[in-house]
Design a protein around this motif. Structure first.
Motif, mmCIF file in Angstrom:
data_model
loop_
_atom_site.group_PDB
_atom_site.id
_atom_site.type_symbol
_atom_site.label_atom_id
_atom_site.label_comp_id
_atom_site.label_asym_id
_atom_site.label_seq_id
_atom_site.Cartn_x
_atom_site.Cartn_y
_atom_site.Cartn_z
ATOM 1 N N ALA A 34 1.057 -0.914 -0.368
ATOM 2 C CA ALA A 34 -0.387 0.164 0.243
ATOM 3 C C ALA A 34 0.724 1.052 0.447
ATOM 4 N N ILE A 35 1.988 1.501 0.472
ATOM 5 C CA ILE A 35 2.892 2.344 1.019
ATOM 6 C C ILE A 35 3.395 2.397 -0.648
ATOM 7 N N GLN A 36 3.995 1.739 -1.555
ATOM 8 C CA GLN A 36 4.634 1.124 -2.325
ATOM 9 C C GLN A 36 4.109 2.187 -3.259
ATOM 10 N N ASP A 37 2.923 2.193 -3.122
ATOM 11 C CA ASP A 37 1.734 2.263 -4.517
ATOM 12 C C ASP A 37 0.584 3.631 -4.448
ATOM 13 N N THR A 38 0.893 4.260 -3.190
ATOM 14 C CA THR A 38 0.568 5.897 -2.341
ATOM 15 C C THR A 38 1.855 6.332 -2.928
ATOM 16 N N ILE A 39 2.718 5.990 -3.117
ATOM 17 C CA ILE A 39 4.293 6.915 -3.455
ATOM 18 C C ILE A 39 4.704 6.714 -5.075
ATOM 19 N N VAL A 40 3.539 5.399 -6.014
ATOM 20 C CA VAL A 40 4.291 5.480 -6.640
ATOM 21 C C VAL A 40 2.900 6.122 -7.796
ATOM 22 N N LYS A 41 1.644 6.698 -6.696
ATOM 23 C CA LYS A 41 0.436 6.995 -7.611
ATOM 24 C C LYS A 41 0.962 8.459 -7.089
ATOM 25 N N ALA A 42 1.067 9.658 -5.730
ATOM 26 C CA ALA A 42 1.176 10.536 -5.637
ATOM 27 C C ALA A 42 2.376 10.886 -6.428
ATOM 28 N N PHE A 43 3.445 10.285 -6.858
ATOM 29 C CA PHE A 43 4.627 11.464 -7.568
ATOM 30 C C PHE A 43 3.287 11.966 -9.038
ATOM 31 N N SER A 44 2.692 10.605 -9.570
ATOM 32 C CA SER A 44 2.092 10.405 -10.833
ATOM 33 C C SER A 44 1.052 11.596 -10.408
ATOM 34 N N LYS A 45 0.245 11.736 -9.562
ATOM 35 C CA LYS A 45 -0.703 12.689 -8.914
ATOM 36 C C LYS A 45 0.049 13.979 -8.955
ATOM 37 N N ILE A 46 1.290 14.559 -8.452
ATOM 38 C CA ILE A 46 1.470 15.298 -8.029
ATOM 39 C C ILE A 46 0.534 16.491 -8.675
ATOM 40 N N GLN A 47 0.633 16.920 -9.478
ATOM 41 C CA GLN A 47 -0.399 18.337 -10.585
ATOM 42 C C GLN A 47 -1.416 18.432 -9.449
ATOM 43 N N THR A 48 -2.376 16.757 -8.937
ATOM 44 C CA THR A 48 -3.881 17.050 -8.483
ATOM 45 C C THR A 48 -3.705 18.004 -6.700
ATOM 46 N N LEU A 49 -2.373 17.697 -6.439
ATOM 47 C CA LEU A 49 -2.704 18.781 -5.062
ATOM 48 C C LEU A 49 -2.352 20.085 -5.348
ATOM 49 N N LYS A 50 -3.301 20.726 -4.959
ATOM 50 C CA LYS A 50 -4.010 21.970 -4.627
ATOM 51 C C LYS A 50 -3.261 23.342 -3.585
#
Length: 165
Positions: A34-50
């Motif tokens: 879960a943590i690994q998937d979270t890190i991957v998703k966070a880096f790929s979706k960083i532009q969604t952080l407002k």
């Protein structure tokens, strides 16, 4: 937020990520996934952080969603014997790691996830009510009610276990 800043945030939140995942998932392997998937998703979706101010909350929310995804994928039937054995093993490990607070940790782990998660986020991970509401996608009032119900159940369970001794 830059990718470098996100990397620093992830390193700073490493313990929080693990303990939050452990609240939902009991297997260390599932927590790591879960943590690994979270890190991957966070880096790929960083532009969604407002707003960078909410980066930690955003990261924990992604983690919770990934934990639920893993739970859905692994919702296979497990034999009662296996569940019993796993519970015994985890109880032994928890007792060894946290001998001074074993009764408290057992009482917290006995709570329903709906109550356990806010308790962990508030008392152990130091998130405030507003952040927990954002993470769990519920109102601040709901967070306060869940914390109050959890405190009541913990108080009752701890008093019962104390009376049994």
């Amino acid at each position: 937020m830059t990718k470098e800043q996100l990397g620093v945030l992830i390193l700073d939140c490493e313990r929080q990520l693990y303990s939050t995942a452990k609240t939902i998932l009991y297997s260390d392997q599932d927590c790591a996934d879960a943590i690994q998937d979270t890190i991957v998703k966070a880096f790929s979706k960083i532009q969604t952080l407002k707003n960078d101010k909410y980066a930690r909350t955003w990261l924990i929310r992604i983690l919770i969603n990934e934990c639920y995804t893993i739970l859905r994928k692994s919702s296979k039937l497990t034999s009662l014997d296996m569940m019993d054995e796993q519970a015994k093993t985890e109880k032994i490990m928890m007792t060894k790691e946290k001998a001074d607070y074993s009764e408290l940790y057992q009482a917290i782990n006995a709570l329903k996830e709906e109550l356990r998660l806010p308790v962990i986020l508030y008392y152990i991970e130091d998130f405030n009510i507003r952040e927990i509401a954002q993470i769990l996608d519920i109102t601040e009032g709901a967070v306060q009610k869940r914390l109050a119900r959890a405190r009541g159940k913990l108080r009752m369970n701890l008093q019962e276990s104390e009376a049994a001794i």
